[in-house]
Design a protein around this motif. Structure first.
Motif, PDB file in Angstrom:
ATOM      1  N   ILE A  33      20.421 -17.441  -1.014  1.00 30.95           N
ATOM      2  CA  ILE A  33      20.408 -17.686  -1.820  1.00 30.95           C
ATOM      3  C   ILE A  33      20.876 -18.950  -1.974  1.00 30.95           C
ATOM      4  O   ILE A  33      21.404 -19.673  -0.396  1.00 30.95           O
ATOM      5  N   TYR A  34      20.928 -20.216  -3.033  1.00 36.23           N
ATOM      6  CA  TYR A  34      21.287 -21.793  -2.166  1.00 36.23           C
ATOM      7  C   TYR A  34      21.170 -22.476  -3.215  1.00 36.23           C
ATOM      8  O   TYR A  34      21.298 -21.764  -4.839  1.00 36.23           O
ATOM      9  N   GLU A  35      22.343 -23.658  -3.053  1.00 35.04           N
ATOM     10  CA  GLU A  35      22.734 -24.657  -4.745  1.00 35.04           C
ATOM     11  C   GLU A  35      22.147 -25.616  -4.483  1.00 35.04           C
ATOM     12  O   GLU A  35      22.392 -26.422  -2.822  1.00 35.04           O
ATOM     13  N   VAL A  36      21.662 -27.147  -5.554  1.00 30.95           N
ATOM     14  CA  VAL A  36      21.942 -28.232  -5.668  1.00 30.95           C
ATOM     15  C   VAL A  36      22.636 -28.825  -5.906  1.00 30.95           C
ATOM     16  O   VAL A  36      22.491 -28.658  -7.200  1.00 30.95           O
ATOM     17  N   ALA A  37      23.505 -29.537  -5.953  1.00 29.83           N
ATOM     18  CA  ALA A  37      24.379 -30.205  -6.762  1.00 29.83           C
ATOM     19  C   ALA A  37      24.526 -31.930  -6.832  1.00 29.83           C
ATOM     20  O   ALA A  37      24.406 -32.154  -5.042  1.00 29.83           O
ATOM     21  N   ALA A  38      23.938 -32.610  -7.237  1.00 28.01           N
ATOM     22  CA  ALA A  38      23.666 -33.967  -7.633  1.00 28.01           C
ATOM     23  C   ALA A  38      25.462 -34.233  -7.547  1.00 28.01           C
ATOM     24  O   ALA A  38      26.732 -33.813  -7.999  1.00 28.01           O
ATOM     25  N   ARG A  50       5.052 -16.569  -8.246  1.00 25.33           N
ATOM     26  CA  ARG A  50       6.933 -15.902  -8.100  1.00 25.33           C
ATOM     27  C   ARG A  50       7.105 -14.441  -8.566  1.00 25.33           C
ATOM     28  O   ARG A  50       6.231 -14.234  -9.099  1.00 25.33           O
ATOM     29  N   TRP A  51       8.047 -14.400  -7.705  1.00 23.68           N
ATOM     30  CA  TRP A  51       8.307 -12.912  -8.003  1.00 23.68           C
ATOM     31  C   TRP A  51       8.992 -12.616  -9.473  1.00 23.68           C
ATOM     32  O   TRP A  51       9.296 -13.705  -9.807  1.00 23.68           O
ATOM     33  N   ILE A  55      17.156 -15.899 -10.082  1.00 27.12           N
ATOM     34  CA  ILE A  55      18.477 -15.532  -8.913  1.00 27.12           C
ATOM     35  C   ILE A  55      17.651 -16.762  -8.016  1.00 27.12           C
ATOM     36  O   ILE A  55      16.649 -16.832  -8.020  1.00 27.12           O
ATOM     37  N   LYS A  56      18.889 -17.979  -8.051  1.00 25.46           N
ATOM     38  CA  LYS A  56      18.249 -18.868  -6.915  1.00 25.46           C
ATOM     39  C   LYS A  56      18.102 -18.724  -5.757  1.00 25.46           C
ATOM     40  O   LYS A  56      18.891 -19.270  -4.837  1.00 25.46           O
ATOM     41  N   LEU A  88      11.091 -19.693  -1.410  1.00 22.12           N
ATOM     42  CA  LEU A  88      10.715 -20.906  -2.181  1.00 22.12           C
ATOM     43  C   LEU A  88       8.826 -20.901  -2.374  1.00 22.12           C
ATOM     44  O   LEU A  88       8.410 -22.288  -2.021  1.00 22.12           O
ATOM     45  N   LEU A  89       8.370 -20.445  -1.304  1.00 20.86           N
ATOM     46  CA  LEU A  89       7.330 -20.358  -0.760  1.00 20.86           C
ATOM     47  C   LEU A  89       6.230 -20.704  -1.752  1.00 20.86           C
ATOM     48  O   LEU A  89       5.377 -21.963  -1.749  1.00 20.86           O
TER      49      LEU A  89
END
Length: 283
Positions: free
Chosen positions: A31-36, A140-141, A146-147, A151-152
């Motif tokens: 999984i991943y996260e991106v925060a500004a 997508r699935w 769920i992050k 991401l294909l």
């Protein structure tokens, strides 16, 4: 030289190597996260960490360090890299075993990596011109809440949008917009602001959640229901939210203008409210 974090160590980004046997690489088992980051501070950090914990729990990957320590590492990375405006990327995978096997061993240890990206988003031309989106089937699935690093489908959608001259893709399922390839989709009609309700079908956007709360505080009605492309084309305004765009007006869908074909006043006002919120609450 950019500094990254990998499994307890700070090191130059180009030296942050992960095993080819890592399950994130082999199976998208992560999984991943991106925060500004605005003005050198993390935006909406608590919401991102809560979503990280939830995603990790849904696929049964233990956090190798507590959320408070993760936040401390993110702040350390921001300071070490002198980041004023941009993003902190975090990826957690199940880890690497001694061989490729669908079943991980009992002794496997998670891989946790973080790095920063210098990315301006407060004052960019797209804020004044708006962006175009292109629609594409949602491939997508079924657990989009769920992050996942899988991401294909989103990458394919982004590429198709780029080929058509658009900057984002809106994915369509059963005739309805689910969400953007990397954003939450909104339209404004006479009913109010409409966006998809949270479910397994969409990711619960942290930026979108904060923005809808701000909208309701300012007296705007927010309706959580699916909407069609036809509704979006007839809308007064359309916009997206994400950590990397904040709130961004959509002025064309599949080449057709929305409203006046210019960024709408409600989306622009919500963007201002969100930036003010981000600066007031950043950590």
């Amino acid at each position: 030289m950019s500094v990254a974090y990998l499994n307890g160590r700070f090191l130059p980004l180009e030296q942050a190597h992960v095993s080819v046997l890592d399950r994130g690489f082999l199976f998208a088992d992560g999984i991943y996260e991106v925060a500004a980051v605005i003005d050198g501070h993390l935006v909406d950090s608590a919401a991102h960490l809560a979503r990280l914990e939830r995603s990790a729990g849904e696929i049964d990957i233990p956090l190798p360090i507590p959320p408070a320590e993760i936040e401390a590492v993110q702040k350390n990375l921001v300071a070490r890299n002198g980041l004023g405006e941009g993003l902190v990327y975090l990826q957690l995978t199940r880890g690497a075993d001694g061989t490729r096997d669908f079943q991980p061993s009992a002794a496997i240890q998670p891989t946790l990596v973080m790095f920063v990206q210098d990315k301006p988003f407060l004052d960019v031309p797209a804020v004044r011109t708006g962006i175009s989106v292109a629609t594409t089937p949602d491939l997508r699935w079924k657990r989009r809440d769920i992050k996942s690093v899988m991401l294909l489908a989103q990458a394919m959608a982004k590429q198709a949008a780029k080929v058509s001259g658009a900057q984002e893709a809106w994915m369509i399922e059963d005739g309805f917009v689910t969400e953007g390839a990397s954003s939450t989709a909104f339209i404004l009609t006479d009913e109010g602001i409409i966006t998809r309700p949270y479910s397994h079908a969409v990711l619960a956007g942290c930026t979108g959640a904060a923005l809808t709360a701000l909208a309701e505080e300012s007296g705007l009605k927010v309706i959580r229901r699916p909407f069609t492309v036809i509704e979006a084309l007839a809308a007064r305004e359309a916009f997206i939210t994400s950590a990397s765009t904040l709130c961004q007006s959509v002025v064309r869908i599949d080449g057709q203008a929305i409203g006046s074909g210019l960024p709408g006043p409600v989306a622009m006002r919500l963007r201002e409210l969100y930036i003010d919120f981000a600066r007031r609450t950043a950590s």
